[in-house]
Design an enzyme around this catalytic site. Sequence first.
Site, short mmCIF file in Angstrom:
data_model
loop_
_atom_site.label_atom_id
_atom_site.label_comp_id
_atom_site.label_asym_id
_atom_site.label_seq_id
_atom_site.Cartn_x
_atom_site.Cartn_y
_atom_site.Cartn_z
N LYS A 152 -7.42 1.56 2.08
CA LYS A 152 -6.47 1.32 0.99
C LYS A 152 -5.13 2.03 1.18
O LYS A 152 -4.19 1.76 0.45
CB LYS A 152 -7.09 1.61 -0.36
N ARG A 153 -5.09 2.91 2.16
CA ARG A 153 -3.80 3.55 2.41
C ARG A 153 -2.77 2.53 2.91
O ARG A 153 -1.59 2.72 2.81
CB ARG A 153 -3.95 4.68 3.43
#
Length: 487
Positions: free
Chosen positions: A252-253
Amino acid sequence: MVRTRFAPSPTGFLHIGGVRTALYSYALARKHKGAFVLRIEDTDKKREIEGGIKNIVDGLKVFGMKFDEGPGIEGPYKPYIQSKRLKIYQEKAQELIDKGKAYYCFCSEERLKKLRESQQKAKKQPKYDGKCREIKKAEAEKRIKNGEKFVIRLKVPRGEKLILEDVLLGKVSWNSNDVDDQVLLKSDSFPTYHLAVVVDDVLMKISHITRGIEWLASVPKHILLYKAFDYKFPVTAHMPVILDPDGGKLSKRKGAVAVNEFLEQGYLPEATLNFLMLLGWAPKDDREFFSLSEFVKEFSMERLNKASPVFDRQKLLWFNGEYIRKLSKKGFEVKFLTWAKKYLKDKKLLKQLTDDEELVKKLELIQERVSVLSEIPNQLEFFYENMHAPNPKEIKGVKRYEKEDYVKVVSEYAEIIRSYEEDSSKWKHEKWEEDIRSLADKYSWKHGDMFMMIRLVICGSPVSPPLFESMVILGKDEIIRRLGEYK
Ligand code: GLU
């Protein structure tokens, strides 16, 4: 009978990779007219998030993957939420003890910690040393009666070869000497993942398992448990990890990974699902578009890919644009109107909206150009807002002219439009086009440049829906106003 399951843990919101896993299990069950089971693995109560279960159930629904058994609808092997099955795991753990396949362990946390540390120091793989393995059952039961804390561990046999035949990985084998005496039942009587997953897959008669490769390391323990329960090991496909285009695991970064985020950004479930179908599975030919039911027909486990797929966000965007253009009239109206009205409301422009019909006309013009629904506000904006024409010096083609030239042609074009008066025969595409062309000829501009200049002023951008159709919607007065404001 083919029985598959999706067994997520509600420790986070439904992940896009989870949907892919569910999709393959779903397709397999449907293809063979079997059953697709949803089972919630929520024995790790500390990590559970609020609304996690609902999010999973709703997520599957959005994608049209109906489960045949699971929370809410139940089924012959209910309940389908592991935290409601604790007694079953306790009984099964007891069964393993009785069969001599598991044992009570009384080692304290402190001892285990020291053991781990000394193994780490010696660069050995941390593993239980078997101290309690040989405690006699009767003695162990006495200690338990006396209130001693215990866990139940798997009694891994020594020197056994454990073999998995995986659809994707082929033959994988382990020596049981490398397998830890895994805790099956914790001191609080909760099962570990290993006990719960095998007990449930056995009791729920799961025949095929599709899951992430990160679970492969658990397989030798599971093989032993299946043997102990005298049940046939299911067919498995351990899926390779999904990679981010920048390398590493999809995370999700680097962008959205939760299903909700994709939906909130305006990705259509059908497009997202189609993208996921091809993220780890390949059809016989180079066909790209599949509805869920078409996919079910085509799917086979043998065509799952062994290599790690790359999560190509551009490709997803492309799929979404294609699906947007193919929306049915009804689908288009519902989806586009929802986004458009929200935008108009947020901008307090809703008063300008006389009826849906007028708005739909505008939306039809932008449909071709929208890749995700969240682009609608941006593309609709020019119908409502006073757009500032970008500096033509920065736009390809027209940048070759001087500022006075732009102002001159724009005001002249305004004059031409004004001169139409009420003559409706002139209020049509062909006429405006002809006028733009002759204006270009008059000043020796390239025709394309002249079109671009008028587009910049009227639509506020070098890319816009078709110019003349937009002009029809904007109306004569508004066009004259916009042209007149360009100074
Ligand atoms: N509960 C596990 C998960 O969250 C299931 C793993 C499995 O499919 O065995 O992915």
